[in-house]
Design an enzyme around this catalytic site. Structure first.
Site, PDB file in Angstrom:
ATOM      1  CB  SER A   1      34.854  44.037  42.963  1.00 27.39           C
ATOM      2  OG  SER A   1      34.792  45.525  42.548  1.00 27.39           O
ATOM      3  CD  GLU A   2      39.072  44.873  41.997  1.00 27.30           C
ATOM      4  OE1 GLU A   2      39.352  44.238  41.281  1.00 27.30           O
ATOM      5  OE2 GLU A   2      37.797  45.636  41.857  1.00 27.30           O
ATOM      6  CB  THR A   3      39.328  47.106  49.835  1.00 25.41           C
ATOM      7  OG1 THR A   3      37.940  46.651  49.849  1.00 25.41           O
ATOM      8  CG2 THR A   3      39.820  48.016  50.682  1.00 25.41           C
TER       9      THR A   3
ATOM     10  CG  HIS B   1      36.081  50.199  41.046  1.00 25.87           C
ATOM     11  ND1 HIS B   1      36.770  49.003  40.685  1.00 25.87           N
ATOM     12  CD2 HIS B   1      35.403  50.050  42.201  1.00 25.87           C
ATOM     13  CE1 HIS B   1      36.257  48.171  41.884  1.00 25.87           C
ATOM     14  NE2 HIS B   1      35.354  48.621  42.630  1.00 25.87           N
TER      15      HIS B   1
END
Length: 278
Positions: free
Chosen positions: A46-48, A75
């Site tokens: 979902s994110e980096t 997160h």
């Protein structure tokens, strides 16, 4: 060429089958936006987070989902803190994000690294009625499903989220929304996720977080939304501060996560969690 090092962790969990996966890319300088977007899409989480040294601050950080840059991601920040702790030791790291400085304090607990981020100053506004009605329609809910003691709100602690509280846990358990309709609505209103919650007790909340603008059906753990919720609860006097609440998220999709949220009397909201390599 700045190759950097890429780490994959799951945040807000101590087990491989829980938490929210995040990429953490660390290099001497940040890649160009197109390269960061490509790497984030290849990672597929979902994110980096992309991390590099910065003058005037310990690190500069940018966050990318598979489809778009995100202003702030909780997160991935927790995952970044754990990697920095493992590589550079315990302490407090100042992260220069696109929304401001976010301190992250890292220490070991029972042999594992734990990170606590302090959000930028939170804010909120009552959600416009038209937005609520359209969101309810996309979710397949009606007005009577909502918990009247926690009014709908747009809440911010680095990114904007629509907070909708339901009166019965069953609404969360049976969540099945219209992806494209909700995505279009969120893009029009500059929302990052929906913070859909059910209050089990004064200090325990259950949450589900649709994230269609990032190309993700649902986030298993959303630190930015947790911080935004904490700020909203404080500003609306829905909790007595200082206090600490627990947000349980991801259980309905098989990735149980626990987010500890400390709500001080004033200032940024403190979000704490562990992260493990995957």
């Amino acid at each position: 060429m700045n190759l950097g090092s890429l780490f994959r962790l799951s945040a807000f969990t101590t087990t491989l089958n829980g938490g929210n996966p995040a990429g953490v890319w660390i290099g001497d300088t940040l890649p160009d936006p197109e390269t960061m977007q490509r790497i984030a899409a290849e990672v597929g989480f979902s994110e980096t987070a992309f991390v590099a040294p910065a003058s005037g601050s310990d690190r500069i950080v940018r966050y990318y989902s598979p489809e778009v840059e995100v202003s702030f991601c909780g997160h991935a920040t927790i995952a970044t803190g754990v990697v920095l702790g493992e590589n550079d030791g315990e302490g407090t790291y100042q992260l220069a994000t696109s929304v401001g400085i976010v301190p992250v304090t890292v220490h070991q607990r029972d042999g594992k690294y734990e990170a606590s981020l302090t959000s930028v100053e939170p804010s909120y506004a009552p959600a416009p009625h038209a937005l609520v009605i359209k969101a309810l329609s996309a979710l397949g809910w009606i007005q009577d499903d909502l918990d009247g003691s926690i009014p709908p709100a747009r809440a911010y602690a680095g990114a904007w989220h629509l907070v909708l509280a339901v009166a019965e846990q069953q609404c969360l358990a049976e969540l099945n929304y219209d992806f494209e309709t909700l995505k279009a609505l969120m893009l029009r209103d500059s929302l990052t996720t929906l913070q859909l919650i059910w209050r089990e007790s004064a200090t325990v909340f259950h949450s589900r977080n649709p994230f269609p603008i990032g190309g993700i059906v649902e986030d298993p753990a959303t630190g930015s939304a947790a911080a935004a919720l904490g700020g909203y609860l404080r500003a609306s006097e829905l909790v007595t501060v200082p206090t600490t609440i627990l947000i349980r998220q991801g259980e309905a999709i098989g990735r149980p996560s626990q987010i500890v949220v400390h709500i001080p009397v004033r200032g940024g909201i403190v979000v704490t969690g562990q992260a493990i390599h995957i």
